[in-house]
Design a protein around this motif. Sequence first.
Motif, mmCIF file in Angstrom:
data_model
loop_
_atom_site.group_PDB
_atom_site.id
_atom_site.type_symbol
_atom_site.label_atom_id
_atom_site.label_comp_id
_atom_site.label_asym_id
_atom_site.label_seq_id
_atom_site.Cartn_x
_atom_site.Cartn_y
_atom_site.Cartn_z
ATOM 1 N N VAL A 217 -3.973 -14.034 -2.577
ATOM 2 C CA VAL A 217 -3.221 -12.897 -2.040
ATOM 3 C C VAL A 217 -3.986 -11.614 -2.338
ATOM 4 O O VAL A 217 -4.393 -11.380 -3.475
ATOM 5 C CB VAL A 217 -1.814 -12.800 -2.682
ATOM 6 C CG1 VAL A 217 -1.001 -11.715 -2.003
ATOM 7 C CG2 VAL A 217 -1.085 -14.118 -2.590
ATOM 8 N N LYS A 218 -4.177 -10.825 -1.333
ATOM 9 C CA LYS A 218 -4.828 -9.525 -1.504
ATOM 10 C C LYS A 218 -3.744 -8.459 -1.543
ATOM 11 O O LYS A 218 -3.026 -8.256 -0.567
ATOM 12 C CB LYS A 218 -5.759 -9.242 -0.319
ATOM 13 C CG LYS A 218 -7.133 -9.894 -0.457
ATOM 14 C CD LYS A 218 -8.086 -9.320 0.575
ATOM 15 C CE LYS A 218 -9.449 -9.966 0.547
ATOM 16 N NZ LYS A 218 -10.080 -9.950 -0.774
ATOM 17 N N ILE A 219 -3.634 -7.806 -2.696
ATOM 18 C CA ILE A 219 -2.641 -6.740 -2.813
ATOM 19 C C ILE A 219 -3.325 -5.431 -2.413
ATOM 20 O O ILE A 219 -4.261 -4.996 -3.083
ATOM 21 C CB ILE A 219 -2.113 -6.622 -4.265
ATOM 22 C CG1 ILE A 219 -1.626 -7.982 -4.781
ATOM 23 C CG2 ILE A 219 -1.028 -5.563 -4.359
ATOM 24 C CD1 ILE A 219 -0.438 -8.538 -4.085
ATOM 25 N N PRO A 220 -2.862 -4.793 -1.335
ATOM 26 C CA PRO A 220 -3.542 -3.567 -0.896
ATOM 27 C C PRO A 220 -3.275 -2.386 -1.836
ATOM 28 O O PRO A 220 -2.245 -2.351 -2.515
ATOM 29 C CB PRO A 220 -2.942 -3.309 0.485
ATOM 30 C CG PRO A 220 -1.634 -3.997 0.486
ATOM 31 C CD PRO A 220 -1.751 -5.165 -0.462
ATOM 32 N N VAL A 221 -4.205 -1.472 -1.855
ATOM 33 C CA VAL A 221 -4.086 -0.253 -2.664
ATOM 34 C C VAL A 221 -2.813 0.497 -2.261
ATOM 35 O O VAL A 221 -2.548 0.674 -1.076
ATOM 36 C CB VAL A 221 -5.328 0.644 -2.432
ATOM 37 C CG1 VAL A 221 -5.127 2.022 -3.056
ATOM 38 C CG2 VAL A 221 -6.572 -0.012 -2.991
ATOM 39 N N GLY A 222 -2.045 0.867 -3.276
ATOM 40 C CA GLY A 222 -0.895 1.744 -3.028
ATOM 41 C C GLY A 222 0.394 1.032 -2.674
ATOM 42 O O GLY A 222 1.383 1.679 -2.347
ATOM 43 N N ILE A 223 0.412 -0.288 -2.764
ATOM 44 C CA ILE A 223 1.631 -1.027 -2.394
ATOM 45 C C ILE A 223 2.786 -0.579 -3.283
ATOM 46 O O ILE A 223 2.583 -0.203 -4.442
ATOM 47 C CB ILE A 223 1.396 -2.554 -2.483
ATOM 48 C CG1 ILE A 223 2.447 -3.285 -1.673
ATOM 49 C CG2 ILE A 223 1.379 -3.033 -3.950
ATOM 50 C CD1 ILE A 223 2.025 -4.656 -1.228
ATOM 51 N N ASP A 224 3.992 -0.585 -2.716
ATOM 52 C CA ASP A 224 5.137 -0.088 -3.482
ATOM 53 C C ASP A 224 6.171 -1.195 -3.679
ATOM 54 O O ASP A 224 6.148 -2.216 -2.995
ATOM 55 C CB ASP A 224 5.757 1.115 -2.761
ATOM 56 C CG ASP A 224 6.477 2.057 -3.727
ATOM 57 O OD1 ASP A 224 6.657 1.675 -4.906
ATOM 58 O OD2 ASP A 224 6.849 3.168 -3.313
ATOM 59 N N ASN A 225 7.051 -0.939 -4.602
ATOM 60 C CA ASN A 225 8.124 -1.857 -4.939
ATOM 61 C C ASN A 225 8.898 -2.280 -3.686
ATOM 62 O O ASN A 225 9.250 -1.442 -2.863
ATOM 63 C CB ASN A 225 9.072 -1.130 -5.900
ATOM 64 C CG ASN A 225 9.716 -2.063 -6.876
ATOM 65 O OD1 ASN A 225 9.188 -3.122 -7.198
ATOM 66 N ND2 ASN A 225 10.875 -1.685 -7.355
ATOM 67 N N GLY A 226 9.162 -3.574 -3.543
ATOM 68 C CA GLY A 226 9.974 -4.071 -2.429
ATOM 69 C C GLY A 226 9.180 -4.347 -1.166
ATOM 70 O O GLY A 226 9.714 -4.910 -0.226
ATOM 71 N N MET A 227 7.917 -3.935 -1.108
ATOM 72 C CA MET A 227 7.114 -4.210 0.088
ATOM 73 C C MET A 227 6.779 -5.698 0.123
ATOM 74 O O MET A 227 6.692 -6.344 -0.906
ATOM 75 C CB MET A 227 5.824 -3.386 0.077
ATOM 76 C CG MET A 227 6.043 -1.929 0.423
ATOM 77 S SD MET A 227 4.473 -1.050 0.446
ATOM 78 C CE MET A 227 5.013 0.551 1.047
ATOM 79 N N GLY A 315 -0.789 5.960 -1.179
ATOM 80 C CA GLY A 315 0.109 4.956 -0.611
ATOM 81 C C GLY A 315 -0.589 4.091 0.433
ATOM 82 O O GLY A 315 -1.653 4.447 0.930
ATOM 83 N N VAL A 316 0.039 2.973 0.747
ATOM 84 C CA VAL A 316 -0.540 2.017 1.705
ATOM 85 C C VAL A 316 -0.833 2.692 3.044
ATOM 86 O O VAL A 316 -1.830 2.432 3.684
ATOM 87 C CB VAL A 316 0.428 0.824 1.907
ATOM 88 C CG1 VAL A 316 -0.052 -0.081 3.023
ATOM 89 C CG2 VAL A 316 0.550 0.027 0.625
ATOM 90 N N ARG A 317 0.076 3.584 3.455
ATOM 91 C CA ARG A 317 -0.101 4.226 4.758
ATOM 92 C C ARG A 317 -0.498 5.688 4.647
ATOM 93 O O ARG A 317 -0.493 6.410 5.648
ATOM 94 C CB ARG A 317 1.198 4.101 5.564
ATOM 95 C CG ARG A 317 1.453 2.687 6.025
ATOM 96 C CD ARG A 317 2.771 2.578 6.771
ATOM 97 N NE ARG A 317 3.219 1.204 6.789
ATOM 98 C CZ ARG A 317 3.998 0.661 5.884
ATOM 99 N NH1 ARG A 317 4.441 1.387 4.873
ATOM 100 N NH2 ARG A 317 4.362 -0.608 5.956
ATOM 101 N N SER A 318 -0.829 6.166 3.457
ATOM 102 C CA SER A 318 -1.174 7.583 3.326
ATOM 103 C C SER A 318 -2.681 7.776 3.369
ATOM 104 O O SER A 318 -3.446 6.911 2.951
ATOM 105 C CB SER A 318 -0.649 8.172 2.016
ATOM 106 O OG SER A 318 0.411 7.426 1.519
ATOM 107 N N GLY A 319 -3.073 8.935 3.814
ATOM 108 C CA GLY A 319 -4.496 9.252 3.892
ATOM 109 C C GLY A 319 -5.033 9.814 2.596
ATOM 110 O O GLY A 319 -6.230 9.771 2.338
ATOM 111 N N TYR A 320 -4.158 10.374 1.780
ATOM 112 C CA TYR A 320 -4.603 10.980 0.520
ATOM 113 C C TYR A 320 -3.556 10.717 -0.553
ATOM 114 O O TYR A 320 -2.391 10.453 -0.247
ATOM 115 C CB TYR A 320 -4.837 12.484 0.705
ATOM 116 C CG TYR A 320 -3.751 13.179 1.470
ATOM 117 C CD1 TYR A 320 -2.628 13.679 0.801
ATOM 118 C CD2 TYR A 320 -3.805 13.300 2.866
ATOM 119 C CE1 TYR A 320 -1.608 14.293 1.498
ATOM 120 C CE2 TYR A 320 -2.788 13.911 3.567
ATOM 121 C CZ TYR A 320 -1.692 14.410 2.879
ATOM 122 O OH TYR A 320 -0.675 15.001 3.580
ATOM 123 N N PRO A 321 -4.000 10.774 -1.803
ATOM 124 C CA PRO A 321 -3.073 10.425 -2.886
ATOM 125 C C PRO A 321 -1.995 11.483 -3.126
ATOM 126 O O PRO A 321 -2.179 12.654 -2.774
ATOM 127 C CB PRO A 321 -3.985 10.292 -4.104
ATOM 128 C CG PRO A 321 -5.204 11.058 -3.776
ATOM 129 C CD PRO A 321 -5.352 11.049 -2.290
#
Length: 374
Positions: A217-227, A315-321
């Motif tokens: 399983v590849k966990i993407p950068v920025g994944i959040d709880n419940g995703m 975040g997973v869908r954000s362009g910047y932190p």
Amino acid sequence: MAKRDFYEILGVAKNSSEDEIKKAYRKLAMKYHPDRNPDNKEAEEKFKEVKEAYEMLTNPEKREAYDRYGHAGVDPNMGGGGGGGFGGFGDAFGDIFGDIFGGGGRGRSSGPQVYRGADLRYNLEITLEQAAHGFDTTIRVPSWDKCDTCHGSGAKPGTQPVTCGTCGGHGQVRMQQGFFSIQQTCPKCHGTGKIIPEPCPSCSGAGRIKRNKTLEVKIPVGIDNGMRIRSTGNGEPGTNGGPPGDLYVEIHIKPHTVFQREGDDLHCEMPISFAKAALGGEIEVPTLDGKVSFTIPDGTQSGKTFRLKGKGIKGVRSGYPGDLFCHVAVETPVKLTDKQKDLLREFERSTTEGGAKHSPQTKSFMDKVKDFFE
Ligand SMILES: [Zn+2]
Ligand SMILES: [Zn+2]
């Protein structure tokens, strides 16, 4: 024979809403439906009449034409339920009941029904750091292999599955509930259309053996709880050759000792000494990428929040932190030695002598209290 008024047929007012028309139709259609009135010519005529009125009045264009010109305004060949035939049950009711029964779509095909396998959910607990940086991991999930003993038939070697007598191998039976006639999965064979008289001893008739397999399983950068991450085709196998379900890896982030996450932002409470707060200066602030130095101004009050831009989580869908919000908590010193206490007493005397300017909040508060008692 003169045609009756459509509104009169349905027993609704000329200005009634589409909902009211549907409701009236449903009531009358149930009353006169041929399934409920077998060999009743009069009911059949009534049903046709009701259906035609319903079709006219729920079509905005036809309704407008009818309201203007009466029966002459609507093409007589368009109504009448298509020349006397009722069609199937779904034909008369599909429009109204479709949403109740989940849109239908269950074909009346012969032969056993094909079912997609169930989806599976795997709860994966990760740390906030892992969520922030992304990571690869492996999980153990159930998998199913064809049974070696019976080669998937489920029957004991030397025996054969037989056609289900209850459904005749269709996997579906028609059930009468009130005047509803409903197709249901055969309770005897559970839709497979087959009965196994002597189940295979290895798989108890299932035709497959449950095993475990390792999945990356590849966990993407920025994944959040419940995703959830979907792994296509790694759910339970389908029935009768149906496709397998999917596996969903649901992310649960463990509570962090220092940071609380809010979307892409992080929050932390930062205790600083009373002297540091008063004098200002450099403090070390923790971030997910290590410590950073930060200068606080003199006279920093407890509860003051400092924002460190870009030190949150991308975040997973954000362009910047996001940002890191540092909430200052001034700590009152404890377990003081006699010497320290003396120093503080001396300090207190000197600030009191200096008047209210050293503690504007206390001064303002005392003024309010005074006003309150007067
Ligand atoms: Zn077997
Ligand atoms: Zn059956």
